[in-house]
Write a protein that holds these residues in place. Sequence first.
Motif, PDB file in Angstrom:
ATOM      1  N   GLY A  54       0.821  -1.209   0.000  1.00 20.25           N
ATOM      2  CA  GLY A  54       0.000   0.000   0.000  1.00 20.25           C
ATOM      3  C   GLY A  54       0.851   1.254   0.000  1.00 20.25           C
ATOM      4  N   THR A  55       1.948   1.225   0.745  1.00 25.58           N
ATOM      5  CA  THR A  55       2.867   2.353   0.778  1.00 25.58           C
ATOM      6  C   THR A  55       3.535   2.557  -0.574  1.00 25.58           C
ATOM      7  N   VAL A  56       3.921   1.471  -1.207  1.00 23.81           N
ATOM      8  CA  VAL A  56       4.556   1.578  -2.523  1.00 23.81           C
ATOM      9  C   VAL A  56       3.594   2.185  -3.538  1.00 23.81           C
ATOM     10  N   PHE A  57       2.341   1.736  -3.527  1.00 22.66           N
ATOM     11  CA  PHE A  57       1.357   2.310  -4.451  1.00 22.66           C
ATOM     12  C   PHE A  57       1.099   3.776  -4.131  1.00 22.66           C
ATOM     13  N   ALA A  58       1.049   4.130  -2.852  1.00 28.13           N
ATOM     14  CA  ALA A  58       0.816   5.530  -2.486  1.00 28.13           C
ATOM     15  C   ALA A  58       1.963   6.421  -2.955  1.00 28.13           C
ATOM     16  N   VAL A  59       3.195   5.926  -2.856  1.00 30.17           N
ATOM     17  CA  VAL A  59       4.349   6.697  -3.328  1.00 30.17           C
ATOM     18  C   VAL A  59       4.308   6.840  -4.848  1.00 30.17           C
ATOM     19  N   ALA A  60       3.939   5.769  -5.531  1.00 31.04           N
ATOM     20  CA  ALA A  60       3.918   5.801  -6.999  1.00 31.04           C
ATOM     21  C   ALA A  60       2.801   6.696  -7.536  1.00 31.04           C
ATOM     22  N   LEU A  61       1.723   6.848  -6.773  1.00 33.43           N
ATOM     23  CA  LEU A  61       0.565   7.629  -7.235  1.00 33.43           C
ATOM     24  C   LEU A  61       0.492   8.990  -6.554  1.00 33.43           C
ATOM     25  N   ARG A  62       1.628   9.588  -6.321  1.00 33.70           N
ATOM     26  CA  ARG A  62       1.715  10.818  -5.551  1.00 33.70           C
ATOM     27  C   ARG A  62       0.929  11.991  -6.149  1.00 33.70           C
ATOM     28  N   GLY A  63       0.716  12.047  -7.429  1.00 32.43           N
ATOM     29  CA  GLY A  63       0.055  13.187  -8.057  1.00 32.43           C
ATOM     30  C   GLY A  63      -1.459  13.154  -8.011  1.00 32.43           C
ATOM     31  N   LEU A  64      -2.053  12.075  -7.521  1.00 27.69           N
ATOM     32  CA  LEU A  64      -3.509  11.951  -7.518  1.00 27.69           C
ATOM     33  C   LEU A  64      -4.150  12.629  -6.313  1.00 27.69           C
ATOM     34  N   ASP A  65      -5.463  12.778  -6.396  1.00 25.40           N
ATOM     35  CA  ASP A  65      -6.267  13.243  -5.284  1.00 25.40           C
ATOM     36  C   ASP A  65      -6.076  12.280  -4.090  1.00 25.40           C
ATOM     37  N   PRO A  66      -6.042  12.781  -2.853  1.00 29.57           N
ATOM     38  CA  PRO A  66      -5.786  11.905  -1.709  1.00 29.57           C
ATOM     39  C   PRO A  66      -6.764  10.732  -1.576  1.00 29.57           C
ATOM     40  N   TRP A  67      -8.047  10.954  -1.843  1.00 31.82           N
ATOM     41  CA  TRP A  67      -9.009   9.848  -1.737  1.00 31.82           C
ATOM     42  C   TRP A  67      -8.772   8.805  -2.818  1.00 31.82           C
ATOM     43  N   ALA A  68      -8.538   9.249  -4.035  1.00 24.66           N
ATOM     44  CA  ALA A  68      -8.273   8.306  -5.127  1.00 24.66           C
ATOM     45  C   ALA A  68      -6.987   7.538  -4.860  1.00 24.66           C
ATOM     46  N   ARG A  69      -5.995   8.227  -4.363  1.00 29.18           N
ATOM     47  CA  ARG A  69      -4.724   7.588  -4.030  1.00 29.18           C
ATOM     48  C   ARG A  69      -4.900   6.530  -2.948  1.00 29.18           C
ATOM     49  N   GLY A  70      -5.712   6.836  -1.940  1.00 30.20           N
ATOM     50  CA  GLY A  70      -5.977   5.875  -0.870  1.00 30.20           C
ATOM     51  C   GLY A  70      -6.708   4.645  -1.357  1.00 30.20           C
ATOM     52  N   VAL A  71      -7.735   4.864  -2.166  1.00 29.54           N
ATOM     53  CA  VAL A  71      -8.511   3.736  -2.688  1.00 29.54           C
ATOM     54  C   VAL A  71      -7.649   2.854  -3.589  1.00 29.54           C
ATOM     55  N   LEU A  72      -6.874   3.478  -4.474  1.00 33.15           N
ATOM     56  CA  LEU A  72      -6.016   2.702  -5.368  1.00 33.15           C
ATOM     57  C   LEU A  72      -4.883   1.996  -4.617  1.00 33.15           C
ATOM     58  N   SER A  73      -4.384   2.612  -3.559  1.00 36.10           N
ATOM     59  CA  SER A  73      -3.329   1.977  -2.769  1.00 36.10           C
ATOM     60  C   SER A  73      -3.840   0.733  -2.057  1.00 36.10           C
ATOM     61  N   VAL A  74      -5.025   0.838  -1.464  1.00 33.67           N
ATOM     62  CA  VAL A  74      -5.609  -0.327  -0.778  1.00 33.67           C
ATOM     63  C   VAL A  74      -5.935  -1.421  -1.787  1.00 33.67           C
ATOM     64  N   THR A  75      -6.503  -1.040  -2.921  1.00 33.39           N
ATOM     65  CA  THR A  75      -6.832  -2.020  -3.955  1.00 33.39           C
ATOM     66  C   THR A  75      -5.577  -2.697  -4.488  1.00 33.39           C
ATOM     67  N   GLY A  76      -4.541  -1.930  -4.739  1.00 29.79           N
ATOM     68  CA  GLY A  76      -3.288  -2.505  -5.215  1.00 29.79           C
ATOM     69  C   GLY A  76      -2.644  -3.415  -4.189  1.00 29.79           C
ATOM     70  N   ALA A  77      -2.699  -3.027  -2.904  1.00 25.16           N
ATOM     71  CA  ALA A  77      -2.115  -3.860  -1.851  1.00 25.16           C
ATOM     72  C   ALA A  77      -2.839  -5.195  -1.741  1.00 25.16           C
ATOM     73  N   VAL A  78      -4.160  -5.162  -1.775  1.00 30.34           N
ATOM     74  CA  VAL A  78      -4.932  -6.406  -1.715  1.00 30.34           C
ATOM     75  C   VAL A  78      -4.637  -7.275  -2.935  1.00 30.34           C
ATOM     76  N   THR A  79      -4.499  -6.661  -4.087  1.00 28.91           N
ATOM     77  CA  THR A  79      -4.188  -7.412  -5.308  1.00 28.91           C
ATOM     78  C   THR A  79      -2.825  -8.084  -5.218  1.00 28.91           C
ATOM     79  N   VAL A  80      -1.825  -7.375  -4.730  1.00 25.74           N
ATOM     80  CA  VAL A  80      -0.485  -7.963  -4.596  1.00 25.74           C
ATOM     81  C   VAL A  80      -0.514  -9.140  -3.630  1.00 25.74           C
ATOM     82  N   VAL A  81      -1.180  -8.967  -2.489  1.00 31.68           N
ATOM     83  CA  VAL A  81      -1.248 -10.048  -1.502  1.00 31.68           C
ATOM     84  C   VAL A  81      -1.987 -11.257  -2.083  1.00 31.68           C
ATOM     85  N   MET A  82      -3.062 -11.012  -2.804  1.00 30.41           N
ATOM     86  CA  MET A  82      -3.812 -12.126  -3.397  1.00 30.41           C
ATOM     87  C   MET A  82      -2.998 -12.842  -4.476  1.00 30.41           C
TER      88      MET A  82
END
Length: 123
Positions: A54-82
């Motif tokens: 989730g931290t890696v996705f948040a760093v990579a998506l630094r230019g996005l809106d904070p809510w969009a960045r949070g949602v995409l970070s959580v989604t990406g983290a769950v995807t990586v773990v799965m």
Amino acid sequence: MQTIRIKRPSSDVPRLLAGAATVAGGAGLVLVLADVRTPLRGPLALCCLLAPPGTVFAVALRGLDPWARGVLSVTGAVTVVMLVATGMLATRHWSVEGGVIVVGALSALALIGRYALRSRQHP
């Protein structure tokens, strides 16, 4: 007469949440790798699994809106773990310790690659 000003809430909340996630992830890592049997092991291990990607996705998506960045970070983290869990189950090598190590290693490699690419683009 004097005007009473209402102080706005501090913007330290995201930093406090990041610090709490780091502490919980570190505690989960210790509990998993030391094989401690406690009711807190499951939730803290889940935090340890989700925080690094989730931290890696948040760093990579630094230019996005904070809510969009949070949602995409959580989604990406769950995807990586799965994906890691699916790969480990398919090869019959699943263990909680192995999953935590693989997810952490992939997250570290992605973060190092991100900064290496960034430093190459901006000499």
